[in-house]
Design a protein around this motif. Structure first.
Motif, PDB file in Angstrom:
ATOM      1  N   ILE A 149      66.508  -5.524  29.581  1.00 17.50           N
ATOM      2  CA  ILE A 149      67.278  -6.746  29.351  1.00 17.50           C
ATOM      3  C   ILE A 149      66.392  -7.746  28.621  1.00 17.50           C
ATOM      4  N   LYS A 150      66.960  -8.391  27.594  1.00 20.92           N
ATOM      5  CA  LYS A 150      66.248  -9.374  26.790  1.00 20.92           C
ATOM      6  C   LYS A 150      66.893 -10.742  26.973  1.00 20.92           C
ATOM      7  N   SER A 151      66.094 -11.788  26.819  1.00 18.96           N
ATOM      8  CA  SER A 151      66.573 -13.152  27.017  1.00 18.96           C
ATOM      9  C   SER A 151      66.088 -14.038  25.876  1.00 18.96           C
ATOM     10  N   ARG A 152      66.976 -14.931  25.400  1.00 14.18           N
ATOM     11  CA  ARG A 152      66.575 -15.941  24.405  1.00 14.18           C
ATOM     12  C   ARG A 152      67.157 -17.292  24.803  1.00 14.18           C
ATOM     13  N   TYR A 153      66.276 -18.298  24.891  1.00  9.71           N
ATOM     14  CA  TYR A 153      66.701 -19.654  25.230  1.00  9.71           C
ATOM     15  C   TYR A 153      66.339 -20.579  24.081  1.00  9.71           C
ATOM     16  N   ASN A 166      62.030 -13.573  26.315  1.00  9.95           N
ATOM     17  CA  ASN A 166      61.526 -12.789  27.434  1.00  9.95           C
ATOM     18  C   ASN A 166      62.273 -11.457  27.469  1.00  9.95           C
ATOM     19  N   ALA A 167      61.646 -10.449  28.036  1.00 10.78           N
ATOM     20  CA  ALA A 167      62.297  -9.151  28.152  1.00 10.78           C
ATOM     21  C   ALA A 167      61.598  -8.301  29.195  1.00 10.78           C
ATOM     22  N   VAL A 168      62.369  -7.455  29.847  1.00 11.80           N
ATOM     23  CA  VAL A 168      61.851  -6.401  30.707  1.00 11.80           C
ATOM     24  C   VAL A 168      62.343  -5.088  30.121  1.00 11.80           C
ATOM     25  N   ASN A 169      61.428  -4.153  29.845  1.00 14.30           N
ATOM     26  CA  ASN A 169      61.767  -2.901  29.183  1.00 14.30           C
ATOM     27  C   ASN A 169      61.326  -1.706  30.020  1.00 14.30           C
ATOM     28  N   TYR A 170      62.092  -0.643  29.930  1.00 19.00           N
ATOM     29  CA  TYR A 170      61.784   0.577  30.677  1.00 19.00           C
ATOM     30  C   TYR A 170      62.120   1.762  29.778  1.00 19.00           C
ATOM     31  N   ALA A 171      61.248   2.764  29.745  1.00 18.37           N
ATOM     32  CA  ALA A 171      61.485   3.913  28.871  1.00 18.37           C
ATOM     33  C   ALA A 171      60.877   5.167  29.473  1.00 18.37           C
ATOM     34  N   GLY A 172      61.373   6.297  29.026  1.00 14.43           N
ATOM     35  CA  GLY A 172      60.822   7.558  29.499  1.00 14.43           C
ATOM     36  C   GLY A 172      61.381   8.729  28.730  1.00 14.43           C
ATOM     37  N   TYR A 173      60.941   9.906  29.129  1.00 16.04           N
ATOM     38  CA  TYR A 173      61.421  11.125  28.491  1.00 16.04           C
ATOM     39  C   TYR A 173      61.417  12.248  29.511  1.00 16.04           C
ATOM     40  N   ASN A 174      62.172  13.264  29.254  1.00 19.04           N
ATOM     41  CA  ASN A 174      62.291  14.438  30.119  1.00 19.04           C
ATOM     42  C   ASN A 174      62.306  15.681  29.224  1.00 19.04           C
ATOM     43  N   PRO A 175      61.445  16.675  29.395  1.00 16.78           N
ATOM     44  CA  PRO A 175      60.570  16.862  30.558  1.00 16.78           C
ATOM     45  C   PRO A 175      59.388  15.908  30.580  1.00 16.78           C
ATOM     46  N   GLU A 176      58.887  15.662  31.783  1.00 16.02           N
ATOM     47  CA  GLU A 176      57.757  14.773  31.968  1.00 16.02           C
ATOM     48  C   GLU A 176      56.468  15.591  32.061  1.00 16.02           C
ATOM     49  N   TYR A 177      55.350  14.873  31.991  1.00 16.18           N
ATOM     50  CA  TYR A 177      54.058  15.522  32.156  1.00 16.18           C
ATOM     51  C   TYR A 177      53.275  14.769  33.219  1.00 16.18           C
ATOM     52  N   GLY A 181      55.777  10.308  32.140  1.00 18.93           N
ATOM     53  CA  GLY A 181      56.900  10.185  31.221  1.00 18.93           C
ATOM     54  C   GLY A 181      57.710   8.920  31.364  1.00 18.93           C
ATOM     55  N   ARG A 182      57.287   7.959  32.230  1.00 13.25           N
ATOM     56  CA  ARG A 182      58.041   6.732  32.410  1.00 13.25           C
ATOM     57  C   ARG A 182      57.102   5.533  32.277  1.00 13.25           C
ATOM     58  N   TYR A 183      57.576   4.508  31.552  1.00 15.89           N
ATOM     59  CA  TYR A 183      56.758   3.332  31.298  1.00 15.89           C
ATOM     60  C   TYR A 183      57.615   2.076  31.360  1.00 15.89           C
ATOM     61  N   ALA A 184      56.994   0.986  31.770  1.00 12.26           N
ATOM     62  CA  ALA A 184      57.702  -0.286  31.855  1.00 12.26           C
ATOM     63  C   ALA A 184      56.819  -1.404  31.316  1.00 12.26           C
ATOM     64  N   SER A 185      57.453  -2.484  30.834  1.00 10.08           N
ATOM     65  CA  SER A 185      56.692  -3.612  30.318  1.00 10.08           C
ATOM     66  C   SER A 185      57.474  -4.902  30.505  1.00 10.08           C
ATOM     67  N   PHE A 186      56.728  -6.010  30.430  1.00  7.94           N
ATOM     68  CA  PHE A 186      57.328  -7.347  30.448  1.00  7.94           C
ATOM     69  C   PHE A 186      56.855  -8.087  29.212  1.00  7.94           C
ATOM     70  N   MET A 187      57.780  -8.708  28.496  1.00  3.40           N
ATOM     71  CA  MET A 187      57.447  -9.434  27.279  1.00  3.40           C
ATOM     72  C   MET A 187      57.791 -10.910  27.435  1.00  3.40           C
ATOM     73  N   THR A 188      56.932 -11.775  26.885  1.00  2.00           N
ATOM     74  CA  THR A 188      57.222 -13.200  26.794  1.00  2.00           C
ATOM     75  C   THR A 188      56.701 -13.712  25.461  1.00  2.00           C
ATOM     76  N   GLY A 189      57.339 -14.741  24.916  1.00  3.72           N
ATOM     77  CA  GLY A 189      56.891 -15.257  23.629  1.00  3.72           C
ATOM     78  C   GLY A 189      57.773 -16.368  23.110  1.00  3.72           C
ATOM     79  N   VAL A 190      57.514 -16.765  21.860  1.00  2.57           N
ATOM     80  CA  VAL A 190      58.275 -17.827  21.204  1.00  2.57           C
ATOM     81  C   VAL A 190      58.688 -17.355  19.820  1.00  2.57           C
ATOM     82  N   GLU A 191      59.761 -17.973  19.304  1.00  5.09           N
ATOM     83  CA  GLU A 191      60.258 -17.675  17.963  1.00  5.09           C
ATOM     84  C   GLU A 191      60.658 -18.984  17.303  1.00  5.09           C
ATOM     85  N   PHE A 192      60.475 -19.058  15.982  1.00  5.96           N
ATOM     86  CA  PHE A 192      60.742 -20.302  15.258  1.00  5.96           C
ATOM     87  C   PHE A 192      61.407 -19.986  13.922  1.00  5.96           C
TER      88      PHE A 192
END
Length: 285
Positions: A149-153, A166-177, A181-192
């Motif tokens: 989910i991404k957010s813009r204010y 801001n954003a929370v991201n989740y990704a993966g693949y199957n088959p795993e090793y 095979g699963r990863y998550a991240s949190f993003m924050t920042g500004v845009e102009f």
């Protein structure tokens, strides 16, 4: 740029190596090629000696625009995306695009993004993708998924438009090793966004767009850059610069872009760096 924010731009640098390859169970390589569909078009490198070129074709179809009227009635926006991604060993000239042996990976990960107008200034974008990819030389394949989910204010309006991202991201693949095979991240920042007085693109006034984001990776990413050498990263910075037409889209054939420019990405420890095309806001990527 999984993060065009990006968590997973970090995974994309060990993609295809030259002909001398390690065993296909190598976790770093599987992370890379399976997650390549999340990267933007560009050049990626880890530890100064492992590079890959990602070419991403991102057709998208807007089924409905989001809106919020004066009575508070919301209309959800719906966008369907059909991204194709290709990993290339090298990109020295145009002939490299038609050299079949130059292709390392291929993936297709269709998905849906829903835009929710919470208020006039605050918008959310949940998204989900599911697809398939293959490593050309080895024949390995995997189902690929990513979402979040991404957010813009909006902080400003008119000629100066600041936004908090801001954003929370989740990704993966199957088959795993080995559960890698699963990863998550949190993003924050500004845009102009700001118009450039006296500068035009075609018949329209040109606008400068830039963004600065930071992605924290909940899972450290390890890259086997040599037989006995492993490099790790746990974050990514991104600086994007582009020119656009404000609220007007830039169109080429069946593709449309918010702006055109470059994004520069790097990890805090200096192990990872990348340059990619910047065609959309991290919020609408």
């Amino acid at each position: 740029m999984l993060l065009a924010w990006l968590l997973f731009a970090c995974c994309g640098e060990v993609l295809a190596q030259d002909d001398d390859r390690q065993a296909r169970e190598d976790p770093a390589r599987q992370v890379h090629w399976a997650m390549g569909s999340f990267f933007g078009t560009g050049w990626y490198q880890v530890d100064a000696n492992r590079s890959m070129y990602i070419f991403r074709i991102p057709p998208r179809q807007t089924l409905r625009e989001s809106s919020l009227d004066s009575d508070g009635k919301r209309t959800l926006g719906v966008e369907v995306q059909y991204p194709f991604s290709f990993g290339l060993h090298k990109l020295d000239d145009l002939n490299d695009f038609i050299d079949v042996d130059n292709y390392a990976t291929v993936s297709f990960t269709p998905g849906v993004q829903v835009e929710i107008p919470v208020t006039e200034k605050w918008y959310l974008r949940p998204y989900a993708h599911l697809g398939w990819g293959t490593e050309v030389n080895s024949g390995d394949s995997a189902w690929i998924y990513y979402g979040g989910i991404k957010s813009r204010y909006r902080l400003g309006s008119g000629e100066s438009r600041w936004s908090l991202l801001n954003a929370v991201n989740y990704a993966g693949y199957n088959p795993e090793y080995e559960k890698r095979g699963r990863y998550a991240s949190f993003m924050t920042g500004v845009e102009f966004d700001h118009p450039l007085k006296g500068v035009t693109l075609g018949d329209d006034e040109a606008w400068l767009n830039w963004h600065l984001t930071y992605n924290y990776l909940f899972d450290k990413l390890n890259f086997h850059v040599d037989e006995d050498v492993v490099e790790s990263i746990n974050d990514q910075w991104e600086l994007g610069l582009a020119l656009g037409k404000g609220d007007k889209k830039m169109k080429f054939w069946f593709l449309s872009f918010e702006h055109v420019g470059l994004s520069f990405k790097w990890s805090s420890n200096g192990t990872y760096k990348a340059i990619s095309l910047n065609m959309r806001s991290p919020f609408t990527y």
